[in-house]
Design a protein around this motif. Structure first.
Motif, PDB file in Angstrom:
ATOM      1  N   GLY A  91      -8.146  -8.129   4.902  1.00 56.60           N
ATOM      2  CA  GLY A  91      -9.306  -6.492   5.131  1.00 56.60           C
ATOM      3  C   GLY A  91      -9.321  -5.606   4.114  1.00 56.60           C
ATOM      4  O   GLY A  91     -10.040  -4.615   4.072  1.00 56.60           O
ATOM      5  N   TYR A  92      -7.753  -5.633   3.922  1.00 54.94           N
ATOM      6  CA  TYR A  92      -7.495  -3.828   3.163  1.00 54.94           C
ATOM      7  C   TYR A  92      -8.075  -4.006   2.046  1.00 54.94           C
ATOM      8  O   TYR A  92      -7.967  -4.869   1.194  1.00 54.94           O
ATOM      9  CB  TYR A  92      -5.534  -4.320   2.649  1.00 54.94           C
ATOM     10  N   THR A  93      -8.407  -2.814   1.011  1.00 59.10           N
ATOM     11  CA  THR A  93      -8.419  -2.441  -0.305  1.00 59.10           C
ATOM     12  C   THR A  93      -7.356  -2.828  -1.442  1.00 59.10           C
ATOM     13  O   THR A  93      -6.538  -1.376  -0.716  1.00 59.10           O
ATOM     14  CB  THR A  93      -9.358  -1.042   0.007  1.00 59.10           C
ATOM     15  N   THR A  94      -7.653  -3.441  -1.767  1.00 63.13           N
ATOM     16  CA  THR A  94      -6.258  -3.083  -3.062  1.00 63.13           C
ATOM     17  C   THR A  94      -6.810  -2.120  -4.303  1.00 63.13           C
ATOM     18  O   THR A  94      -7.746  -1.071  -4.500  1.00 63.13           O
ATOM     19  CB  THR A  94      -6.130  -4.349  -4.240  1.00 63.13           C
ATOM     20  N   ASN A  95      -5.710  -0.474  -4.120  1.00 59.30           N
ATOM     21  CA  ASN A  95      -5.679   0.048  -5.431  1.00 59.30           C
ATOM     22  C   ASN A  95      -5.012   0.162  -6.020  1.00 59.30           C
ATOM     23  O   ASN A  95      -5.443   1.230  -7.038  1.00 59.30           O
ATOM     24  CB  ASN A  95      -4.896   1.495  -3.667  1.00 59.30           C
ATOM     25  N   PHE A  96      -4.150  -0.295  -6.434  1.00 57.37           N
ATOM     26  CA  PHE A  96      -3.169  -0.379  -7.247  1.00 57.37           C
ATOM     27  C   PHE A  96      -2.568  -1.760  -7.200  1.00 57.37           C
ATOM     28  O   PHE A  96      -2.074  -2.444  -6.311  1.00 57.37           O
ATOM     29  CB  PHE A  96      -1.917   0.476  -7.494  1.00 57.37           C
ATOM     30  N   THR A  97      -1.794  -2.697  -8.201  1.00 57.40           N
ATOM     31  CA  THR A  97      -1.532  -3.459  -9.356  1.00 57.40           C
ATOM     32  C   THR A  97      -0.533  -3.024 -10.196  1.00 57.40           C
ATOM     33  O   THR A  97      -1.122  -2.442 -11.339  1.00 57.40           O
ATOM     34  CB  THR A  97      -2.374  -4.723  -8.877  1.00 57.40           C
ATOM     35  N   ASP A  98       0.718  -3.468 -10.370  1.00 63.40           N
ATOM     36  CA  ASP A  98       0.964  -3.059 -12.002  1.00 63.40           C
ATOM     37  C   ASP A  98       0.598  -4.755 -12.971  1.00 63.40           C
ATOM     38  O   ASP A  98       0.255  -5.532 -12.027  1.00 63.40           O
ATOM     39  CB  ASP A  98       2.155  -2.915 -12.099  1.00 63.40           C
ATOM     40  N   THR A  99       0.465  -4.207 -14.170  1.00 62.92           N
ATOM     41  CA  THR A  99       0.238  -4.749 -15.191  1.00 62.92           C
ATOM     42  C   THR A  99       0.330  -6.433 -15.208  1.00 62.92           C
ATOM     43  O   THR A  99       0.326  -7.617 -14.775  1.00 62.92           O
ATOM     44  CB  THR A  99       0.402  -4.730 -16.682  1.00 62.92           C
ATOM     45  N   PRO A 100       2.267  -6.907 -15.174  1.00 65.90           N
ATOM     46  CA  PRO A 100       2.357  -7.866 -14.123  1.00 65.90           C
ATOM     47  C   PRO A 100       2.898  -8.441 -12.557  1.00 65.90           C
ATOM     48  O   PRO A 100       3.036  -9.535 -12.737  1.00 65.90           O
ATOM     49  CB  PRO A 100       4.316  -7.951 -14.629  1.00 65.90           C
ATOM     50  N   ASN A 101       2.052  -7.533 -11.875  1.00 62.25           N
ATOM     51  CA  ASN A 101       1.085  -7.990 -10.539  1.00 62.25           C
ATOM     52  C   ASN A 101       2.843  -7.873  -9.127  1.00 62.25           C
ATOM     53  O   ASN A 101       2.791  -9.091  -9.343  1.00 62.25           O
ATOM     54  CB  ASN A 101       0.904  -9.843 -10.941  1.00 62.25           C
ATOM     55  N   THR A 122      -2.116 -11.828  -3.127  1.00 60.38           N
ATOM     56  CA  THR A 122      -2.861 -11.322  -1.625  1.00 60.38           C
ATOM     57  C   THR A 122      -2.896 -10.027  -0.713  1.00 60.38           C
ATOM     58  O   THR A 122      -1.430 -10.950  -0.101  1.00 60.38           O
ATOM     59  CB  THR A 122      -3.108 -12.869  -1.533  1.00 60.38           C
ATOM     60  N   VAL A 123      -3.153  -9.198  -1.157  1.00 60.34           N
ATOM     61  CA  VAL A 123      -2.644  -8.071   0.112  1.00 60.34           C
ATOM     62  C   VAL A 123      -3.942  -8.621   2.139  1.00 60.34           C
ATOM     63  O   VAL A 123      -4.362  -9.839   2.079  1.00 60.34           O
ATOM     64  CB  VAL A 123      -3.731  -6.862  -0.439  1.00 60.34           C
ATOM     65  N   PRO A 124      -2.998  -8.416   2.983  1.00 63.92           N
ATOM     66  CA  PRO A 124      -2.982  -7.841   3.791  1.00 63.92           C
ATOM     67  C   PRO A 124      -5.063  -8.506   3.978  1.00 63.92           C
ATOM     68  O   PRO A 124      -5.718  -7.286   3.651  1.00 63.92           O
ATOM     69  CB  PRO A 124      -3.148  -6.978   5.011  1.00 63.92           C
ATOM     70  N   TRP A 182      -0.662   0.403   2.765  1.00 62.34           N
ATOM     71  CA  TRP A 182       0.034  -1.002   2.558  1.00 62.34           C
ATOM     72  C   TRP A 182       0.745  -1.371   0.893  1.00 62.34           C
ATOM     73  O   TRP A 182      -0.210  -0.516   0.496  1.00 62.34           O
ATOM     74  CB  TRP A 182       0.081  -2.837   3.585  1.00 62.34           C
ATOM     75  N   SER A 183       2.483  -1.491   1.241  1.00 59.28           N
ATOM     76  CA  SER A 183       2.572  -1.646  -0.099  1.00 59.28           C
ATOM     77  C   SER A 183       3.482  -2.967   0.023  1.00 59.28           C
ATOM     78  O   SER A 183       4.360  -3.206   0.453  1.00 59.28           O
ATOM     79  CB  SER A 183       3.221  -0.342  -1.008  1.00 59.28           C
ATOM     80  N   GLY A 184       4.075  -3.239  -0.996  1.00 57.86           N
ATOM     81  CA  GLY A 184       4.641  -5.291  -1.445  1.00 57.86           C
ATOM     82  C   GLY A 184       4.855  -5.171  -2.720  1.00 57.86           C
ATOM     83  O   GLY A 184       4.420  -5.096  -4.141  1.00 57.86           O
ATOM     84  N   VAL A 185       5.912  -5.545  -3.239  1.00 58.66           N
ATOM     85  CA  VAL A 185       6.828  -6.015  -4.428  1.00 58.66           C
ATOM     86  C   VAL A 185       7.588  -7.256  -4.526  1.00 58.66           C
ATOM     87  O   VAL A 185       7.874  -8.146  -3.527  1.00 58.66           O
ATOM     88  CB  VAL A 185       7.626  -4.691  -4.688  1.00 58.66           C
ATOM     89  N   ALA A 197      -2.653  -1.513  -1.255  1.00 56.81           N
ATOM     90  CA  ALA A 197      -3.603  -1.406  -0.268  1.00 56.81           C
ATOM     91  C   ALA A 197      -3.889  -0.540   0.431  1.00 56.81           C
ATOM     92  O   ALA A 197      -2.840  -0.479   1.193  1.00 56.81           O
ATOM     93  CB  ALA A 197      -3.815  -2.717  -0.276  1.00 56.81           C
ATOM     94  N   SER A 198      -4.955  -0.545   1.233  1.00 58.74           N
ATOM     95  CA  SER A 198      -4.655   1.085   2.357  1.00 58.74           C
ATOM     96  C   SER A 198      -6.573   0.076   2.980  1.00 58.74           C
ATOM     97  O   SER A 198      -7.505  -0.770   2.476  1.00 58.74           O
ATOM     98  CB  SER A 198      -5.393   1.966   1.775  1.00 58.74           C
ATOM     99  N   LEU A 199      -6.333   0.535   4.320  1.00 55.88           N
ATOM    100  CA  LEU A 199      -7.173   0.050   5.065  1.00 55.88           C
ATOM    101  C   LEU A 199      -7.910   1.728   6.298  1.00 55.88           C
ATOM    102  O   LEU A 199      -6.417   1.936   6.532  1.00 55.88           O
ATOM    103  CB  LEU A 199      -7.047  -0.923   5.783  1.00 55.88           C
ATOM    104  N   TYR A 200      -8.331   1.947   6.433  1.00 59.66           N
ATOM    105  CA  TYR A 200      -8.437   3.300   7.708  1.00 59.66           C
ATOM    106  C   TYR A 200      -9.153   2.764   8.229  1.00 59.66           C
ATOM    107  O   TYR A 200      -9.905   1.471   8.937  1.00 59.66           O
ATOM    108  CB  TYR A 200     -10.050   3.502   7.456  1.00 59.66           C
ATOM    109  N   GLN A 201      -8.357   3.008   9.992  1.00 63.17           N
ATOM    110  CA  GLN A 201      -8.218   2.649  10.701  1.00 63.17           C
ATOM    111  C   GLN A 201      -9.034   4.092  11.710  1.00 63.17           C
ATOM    112  O   GLN A 201      -8.067   4.710  11.957  1.00 63.17           O
ATOM    113  CB  GLN A 201      -6.673   2.324  11.467  1.00 63.17           C
TER     114      GLN A 201
END
Length: 288
Positions: free
Chosen positions: A176-186, A172-174, A160-163, A191-195
């Motif tokens: 159950g998802y793990t945030t892997n990256f945010t840029d400095t100013p957010n 706030t990501v979906p 999942w990616s959002g801007v 974020a990702s999730l194993y299915q």
């Protein structure tokens, strides 16, 4: 007589290792083109690189050689200060180093930015994205557009990616998802999730603390077939009338001198070796 089964995936039988997030490059952006997106650290041959590119206002974006726009990209925000949220993928080679140069046409963008993320364990041939969806807002909101996808196979990594239009706000990501990256100013997040099983992700909802335009893209990465890492040569063990057997279903039942032929392999006679290629699956069985 003893029956033997040789797994074509070095003992793992048909289990697959799911794709996984590995590393992220540095987020960069400017009111100009090109956008030189740094290559993620540790990139290796066969890794999948996803480049997430923000372009305001909407313009034609040209990716560097090797990149393909992901299915259903871009997500398009048509609320105040319209922008596009592009996602591109490529399968890394030994030449990946330095930066990836993305360009626009039709005048300088107001803001042109992006980041590249690296994923391991993905399928080694073809499009690595099973299914994908994208969406954008038409009015300002603190909520990202809700999305969902339905995968066609198991062991997927849902990305999942959002801007958002404005930076400096928490995302706030979906659930159950793990945030892997945010840029400095957010301004952006991935974020990702194993299915484990094929099916719907359910509705993916996310939010931020700013009331502004937003866009999302979500996709499912396909795992590498367990046999795809290297070819395997299985010696012929033909003995008398009991022929070398091969089967690509664990439950297959076959009779003497009958070969079940399926998948990517060569050498199907009882007097030759079988060479298993990258897309063969299952177990090669023989009697001795």
């Amino acid at each position: 007589m003893c029956a033997f089964g040789i797994p074509l995936n070095n003992g793992l039988e048909t289990n697959m290792a799911a794709p996984a997030f590995a590393t992220a490059g540095t987020f960069v952006g400017a009111a100009s083109s090109p956008c030189a997106v740094p290559v993620p650290s540790g990139v290796g041959v066969g890794d999948i690189v996803l480049a997430f590119i923000y372009c305001q206002p909407s313009k034609t974006v040209t990716p560097p050689a090797g990149f393909t726009e992901a299915p259903n990209s871009p997500g398009q925000n048509t609320a105040t200060s319209a922008f596009d949220w592009h996602v591109y993928w490529k399968r890394a080679t030994a030449a990946d180093s330095g930066t990836y140069s993305f360009t626009t046409s039709g005048g300088a963008p107001t803001w042109f930015a992006g980041v590249a993320l690296r994923y391991t364990g993905c399928v080694l041939t073809g499009n690595p994205i099973d299914v994908a969806a994208a969406a954008g807002l038409s009015v300002n909101s603190t909520s990202f557009p809700s999305t969902s996808i339905t995968t066609t196979g198991s062991e997927r990594l849902i990305v999942w990616s959002g801007v958002g239009l404005d930076g400096g706000f928490a995302i706030t990501v979906p659930s159950g998802y793990t945030t892997n990256f945010t840029d400095t100013p957010n301004q952006i997040a991935e974020a990702s999730l194993y299915q484990a099983s094929a099916g719907s992700t359910g509705t993916l909802s996310a939010s931020s603390t700013d009331n502004a335009g937003k866009a999302v893209w979500v996709g499912a990465l396909i795992p590498a077939d367990p046999q795809s890492y290297r070819p395997i040569v299985i010696p012929n063990r033909y003995v008398g009338p009991m022929a070398l057997r091969n089967s690509f279903r664990h439950s297959d039942i076959w009779t003497p001198d009958t070969a079940v032929v399926s998948g990517d392999f060569t050498g199907t006679s009882t007097s030759t070796d079988i060479t298993v290629g990258p897309t063969a699956t299952g177990v090669c069985r023989y009697f001795q």
